[in-house]
Design a protein around this motif. Structure first.
Motif, PDB file in Angstrom:
ATOM      1  N   ARG A 211     -50.878  -9.452 -19.218  1.00 29.18           N
ATOM      2  CA  ARG A 211     -50.292  -9.213 -20.541  1.00 29.18           C
ATOM      3  C   ARG A 211     -51.447  -8.971 -21.509  1.00 29.18           C
ATOM      4  O   ARG A 211     -52.574  -9.391 -21.255  1.00 29.18           O
ATOM      5  CB  ARG A 211     -49.415 -10.378 -20.991  1.00 29.18           C
TER       6      ARG A 211
ATOM      7  N   ASP B 100     -50.032 -17.667 -16.605  1.00 27.84           N
ATOM      8  CA  ASP B 100     -49.083 -16.611 -16.303  1.00 27.84           C
ATOM      9  C   ASP B 100     -47.700 -17.156 -15.942  1.00 27.84           C
ATOM     10  O   ASP B 100     -46.786 -16.420 -15.693  1.00 27.84           O
ATOM     11  CB  ASP B 100     -49.592 -15.686 -15.201  1.00 27.84           C
ATOM     12  N   ASP B 101     -47.554 -18.458 -15.932  1.00 28.36           N
ATOM     13  CA  ASP B 101     -46.239 -19.079 -15.779  1.00 28.36           C
ATOM     14  C   ASP B 101     -46.248 -20.399 -16.516  1.00 28.36           C
ATOM     15  O   ASP B 101     -47.299 -20.927 -16.822  1.00 28.36           O
ATOM     16  CB  ASP B 101     -45.865 -19.248 -14.295  1.00 28.36           C
TER      17      ASP B 101
ATOM     18  N   ALA C 154     -54.186 -13.092 -17.024  1.00 24.73           N
ATOM     19  CA  ALA C 154     -52.750 -12.840 -16.863  1.00 24.73           C
ATOM     20  C   ALA C 154     -52.452 -11.375 -17.162  1.00 24.73           C
ATOM     21  O   ALA C 154     -53.197 -10.709 -17.890  1.00 24.73           O
ATOM     22  CB  ALA C 154     -51.959 -13.751 -17.787  1.00 24.73           C
TER      23      ALA C 154
ATOM     24  N   SER D 117     -44.596 -19.952 -23.314  1.00 21.45           N
ATOM     25  CA  SER D 117     -44.655 -21.416 -23.219  1.00 21.45           C
ATOM     26  C   SER D 117     -45.700 -21.990 -24.169  1.00 21.45           C
ATOM     27  O   SER D 117     -45.700 -23.186 -24.441  1.00 21.45           O
ATOM     28  CB  SER D 117     -44.967 -21.858 -21.783  1.00 21.45           C
TER      29      SER D 117
ATOM     30  N   HIS E  54     -48.551 -16.445 -24.050  1.00 21.59           N
ATOM     31  CA  HIS E  54     -47.454 -16.781 -23.148  1.00 21.59           C
ATOM     32  C   HIS E  54     -46.372 -17.518 -23.943  1.00 21.59           C
ATOM     33  O   HIS E  54     -46.687 -18.358 -24.792  1.00 21.59           O
ATOM     34  CB  HIS E  54     -47.970 -17.661 -22.006  1.00 21.59           C
TER      35      HIS E  54
END
Length: 84
Positions: free
Chosen positions: A11, A79-80, A9, A19, A17
Protein backbone atom coordinates in the motif's frame (compact mmCIF):
# COMPACT_ATOMS: atom_id res chain seq x y z
CA UNK A 1 9.16 -8.77 15.67
CA UNK A 2 11.62 -6.11 16.76
CA UNK A 3 14.51 -5.73 14.32
CA UNK A 4 13.05 -8.21 11.83
CA UNK A 5 13.68 -7.22 8.23
CA UNK A 6 10.62 -7.69 6.08
CA UNK A 7 9.16 -6.20 2.91
CA UNK A 8 6.99 -3.12 2.99
CA UNK A 9 3.24 -3.69 2.93
CA UNK A 10 1.51 -3.48 -0.43
CA UNK A 11 0.00 0.00 0.00
CA UNK A 12 1.22 3.58 -0.46
CA UNK A 13 3.22 5.14 2.39
CA UNK A 14 0.50 7.79 2.54
CA UNK A 15 -2.13 5.22 3.58
CA UNK A 16 -1.92 3.80 7.12
CA UNK A 17 -3.32 0.35 7.81
CA UNK A 18 -6.95 0.63 9.01
CA UNK A 19 -6.04 -1.13 12.25
CA UNK A 20 -3.67 1.78 13.01
CA UNK A 21 -5.87 4.67 11.82
CA UNK A 22 -9.52 3.86 11.29
CA UNK A 23 -11.25 5.31 8.24
CA UNK A 24 -13.87 6.55 10.72
CA UNK A 25 -11.41 8.37 13.00
CA UNK A 26 -12.79 11.89 13.54
CA UNK A 27 -9.39 13.56 12.93
CA UNK A 28 -8.31 11.29 10.07
CA UNK A 29 -8.22 14.07 7.45
CA UNK A 30 -6.12 16.36 9.70
CA UNK A 31 -3.80 13.48 10.66
CA UNK A 32 -3.26 12.45 7.05
CA UNK A 33 -2.65 16.06 5.99
CA UNK A 34 0.02 16.45 8.69
CA UNK A 35 1.56 13.10 7.71
CA UNK A 36 1.54 13.97 4.00
CA UNK A 37 3.26 17.29 4.74
CA UNK A 38 5.96 15.48 6.75
CA UNK A 39 6.49 12.97 3.93
CA UNK A 40 6.72 15.73 1.31
CA UNK A 41 9.24 17.65 3.42
CA UNK A 42 11.30 14.53 4.16
CA UNK A 43 10.77 15.02 7.89
CA UNK A 44 10.87 12.22 10.44
CA UNK A 45 7.32 12.91 11.59
CA UNK A 46 4.72 15.44 12.65
CA UNK A 47 2.85 16.67 15.69
CA UNK A 48 -0.45 14.84 16.05
CA UNK A 49 -3.22 17.44 15.65
CA UNK A 50 -5.29 15.87 18.42
CA UNK A 51 -2.74 14.94 21.12
CA UNK A 52 0.26 17.10 20.23
CA UNK A 53 2.53 14.05 20.43
CA UNK A 54 5.24 13.49 17.83
CA UNK A 55 4.30 10.72 15.38
CA UNK A 56 6.87 9.08 13.11
CA UNK A 57 6.12 9.13 9.39
CA UNK A 58 5.90 6.05 7.20
CA UNK A 59 8.86 7.38 5.22
CA UNK A 60 11.07 7.54 8.30
CA UNK A 61 9.96 4.09 9.43
CA UNK A 62 10.54 2.59 5.96
CA UNK A 63 14.01 4.15 5.79
CA UNK A 64 14.83 2.59 9.17
CA UNK A 65 14.41 -0.79 7.48
CA UNK A 66 12.79 -2.79 10.27
CA UNK A 67 9.57 -2.96 12.24
CA UNK A 68 10.00 -2.17 15.92
CA UNK A 69 6.77 -3.92 16.89
CA UNK A 70 5.48 -0.97 18.94
CA UNK A 71 2.31 -0.36 16.95
CA UNK A 72 3.33 2.80 15.11
CA UNK A 73 0.39 4.57 13.44
CA UNK A 74 2.12 4.75 10.06
CA UNK A 75 4.05 1.46 10.17
CA UNK A 76 4.81 0.63 6.54
CA UNK A 77 5.32 -3.06 7.37
CA UNK A 78 1.99 -4.04 8.92
CA UNK A 79 -0.19 -5.79 6.37
CA UNK A 80 -2.83 -7.42 8.57
CA UNK A 81 -4.42 -6.48 11.92
CA UNK A 82 -2.36 -9.01 13.89
CA UNK A 83 1.08 -8.08 12.55
CA UNK A 84 3.40 -5.25 13.51
Amino acid sequence: MSGERRPLADRPLTEPHPSRLSPEHPDRARILAAHDAALAAGEAGYLDPESGLFVLSAGFLAHRGTCCGRGCRHCPYVDDPQSG
